[in-house]
Scaffold this active site. Structure first.
Site, PDB file in Angstrom:
ATOM      1  N   ASN A 149     -12.569 -26.566  -9.152  1.00  0.00           N
ATOM      2  CA  ASN A 149     -12.796 -25.994 -10.494  1.00  0.00           C
ATOM      3  C   ASN A 149     -13.150 -27.075 -11.513  1.00  0.00           C
ATOM      4  OD1 ASN A 149     -12.158 -23.270  -9.739  1.00  0.00           O
ATOM      5  ND2 ASN A 149     -10.012 -23.897  -9.668  1.00  0.00           N
ATOM      6  N   ARG A 154     -16.258 -34.741 -15.144  1.00  0.00           N
ATOM      7  CA  ARG A 154     -14.792 -34.754 -15.168  1.00  0.00           C
ATOM      8  C   ARG A 154     -14.228 -35.291 -13.853  1.00  0.00           C
ATOM      9  NH1 ARG A 154     -11.883 -29.921 -15.900  1.00  0.00           N
ATOM     10  NH2 ARG A 154     -10.162 -31.236 -16.592  1.00  0.00           N
ATOM     11  N   ARG A 204      -4.145 -30.545  -9.608  1.00  0.00           N
ATOM     12  CA  ARG A 204      -4.676 -31.303  -8.471  1.00  0.00           C
ATOM     13  C   ARG A 204      -3.763 -32.471  -8.113  1.00  0.00           C
ATOM     14  NH1 ARG A 204      -7.903 -30.396 -12.457  1.00  0.00           N
ATOM     15  NH2 ARG A 204      -9.611 -28.861 -12.275  1.00  0.00           N
ATOM     16  N   LYS A 249     -14.695 -24.851   1.042  1.00  0.00           N
ATOM     17  CA  LYS A 249     -15.770 -25.637   0.433  1.00  0.00           C
ATOM     18  C   LYS A 249     -15.454 -27.129   0.472  1.00  0.00           C
ATOM     19  CE  LYS A 249     -17.760 -27.529  -3.504  1.00  0.00           C
ATOM     20  NZ  LYS A 249     -17.292 -28.314  -4.645  1.00  0.00           N
ATOM     21  N   ASP A 268     -20.830 -23.695  -3.194  1.00  0.00           N
ATOM     22  CA  ASP A 268     -20.202 -23.493  -4.498  1.00  0.00           C
ATOM     23  C   ASP A 268     -21.064 -22.505  -5.269  1.00  0.00           C
ATOM     24  OD1 ASP A 268     -22.437 -24.916  -5.193  1.00  0.00           O
ATOM     25  OD2 ASP A 268     -21.378 -26.529  -6.215  1.00  0.00           O
ATOM     26  N   HIS A 270     -23.328 -23.031  -7.405  1.00  0.00           N
ATOM     27  CA  HIS A 270     -24.735 -23.447  -7.424  1.00  0.00           C
ATOM     28  C   HIS A 270     -25.463 -22.918  -6.195  1.00  0.00           C
ATOM     29  CE1 HIS A 270     -24.821 -26.302 -10.827  1.00  0.00           C
ATOM     30  NE2 HIS A 270     -23.588 -26.616 -10.477  1.00  0.00           N
ATOM     31  N   PHE A 319     -29.604 -28.676  -3.870  1.00  0.00           N
ATOM     32  CA  PHE A 319     -28.532 -28.870  -4.851  1.00  0.00           C
ATOM     33  C   PHE A 319     -28.931 -29.929  -5.874  1.00  0.00           C
ATOM     34  CE2 PHE A 319     -24.676 -30.889  -6.428  1.00  0.00           C
ATOM     35  CZ  PHE A 319     -23.906 -29.795  -6.801  1.00  0.00           C
TER      36      PHE A 319
END
Length: 345
Positions: A149, A154, A204, A249, A268, A270, A319
């Site tokens: 996520n 980030r 995480r 994933k 994902d 995308h 991608f």
């Protein structure tokens, strides 16, 4: 009056033009590798463009700067002792070759994918040179646990803070201090989760420390992860999904980018949108609105049947193209006109 002691000059990032004697080159045309498409595209999160078209990062616990001309990949490595400054050795260059998997000829793969997929053929004309990195399994695993996520900017920050907190200090260049990736033992410590939460990893943080402990205490340590390179794709994927924070994933990312499974296709949002928009693909479960373990497998099988045993590499091209076009659309017009192809040659 006593003479003032001379302070040692701080080592800085090199460019090919400023220190040509400290660089070595590997024959590699841009059609086989485009650093600007590969290094910032969400495979590794440890490379920065410190000077125009010069990418600096950590590879095999050494700090490198890479750049390229039309037919050559140029490399320089930084050693802690300035008196040892010299161009990379043949063994060091071999680590770069293996990292970029330069034994795999992209031209042949692109030709095959274009012959079976007209959409790929159209995209590939502008996106030559996209290839997969062969990363260290530990770095890849924990980097992609941080990817949950999240977006590339980030994730990059999280991985950098993880390395600064728990990885060995390697060298300082200009005002940038480089660290190696933390060991399993460093990430399995009792205070790791709390520290990582303070560093902004959120939920995480628990997955990072729990997965490190699980590998050390339940799976037999680093050797278990490394031997997954010898396992089948299905076996490696299943084994990875045992770890806390690793879903389908993330497991596919690790299989593709660290465990020599070129058929793995990470899905994902995308890739989900690309499949529906450009291939008119829809899951057999019509209610499915996005990626899930079942639909990820289904979409992976769709692309494997289309592109063949290097389907994960073909996916990386689409991608990267989608990512670059999205970034381009968000840039102000003045910035779009600028580019950094790199040194001429």
């Amino acid at each position: 009056m006593p003479a003032r002691a001379l302070l040692p000059r701080r080592m800085g990032h090199r460019t090919l033009a400023s220190t040509p004697a400290l660089w070595a080159s590997i024959p590699c045309p841009r059609s086989e590798l485009r650093l600007d498409l590969v290094l910032p595209s969400g495979q590794s999160f440890r490379w920065r463009e410190q000077s125009p078209a010069h990418w600096s990062g950590v590879l095999a616990d050494q700090v490198w700067t890479l750049t390229q001309t039309e037919e050559q990949l140029h490399c320089t490595v930084y050693r802690g002792d300035k008196s040892q400054a010299s161009r990379p050795t043949p063994d060091e260059l071999e680590a770069v070759r293996k990292y970029f998997q330069l034994d795999v000829t992209l031209a042949q793969l692109y030709h095959h994918w274009g012959s079976v997929d007209s959409h790929f053929q159209e995209v590939a004309q502008k996106f030559q040179g996209v290839r997969l990195l062969r990363q260290d399994p530990i770095e890849c695993l924990f980097s992609f646990i941080c990817s949950s996520n999240n977006n590339i900017a980030r994730i990059t920050g999280m991985v950098e803070r993880l390395c600064q907190a728990f990885g060995p200090r390697l060298i300082q260049l200009d005002d940038v201090t480089y660290h190696g990736f933390p060991s399993l033992q460093a990430l399995a410590g009792p205070e790791v989760e709390a520290h990582l939460r303070k560093l902004g990893l959120g939920y995480r943080a628990r997955y990072v420390s729990a997965s490190a402990r699980a590998i050390l205490e339940e799976q037999g340590g680093l050797a278990w992860l490394q031997q997954l390179r010898e396992s089948s794709y299905e076996e490696a994927h299943k084994a990875l999904c045992i770890l806390p924070g690793v879903g389908t994933k993330v497991a596919d990312c690790i299989c593709l980018m660290a465990l020599d499974k070129p058929q793995a296709v990470p899905v994902d949002v995308h890739m989900w949108h690309i499949a529906q928009r450009d291939y008119s693909w829809h899951p057999t479960t019509s209610q499915a609105k996005g990626p899930s373990p079942q639909t990820n497998k289904e979409l992976g099988n769709f692309f494997r049947s289309l592109w063949g045993p290097y389907a994960g590499w073909a996916q990386a091209v689409l991608f990267s193209a989608d990512l670059r076009q999205s970034r381009h659309a968000q840039e102000p017009p003045a910035k779009r006109r600028k580019g950094s192809k790199g040194p001429e040659g």
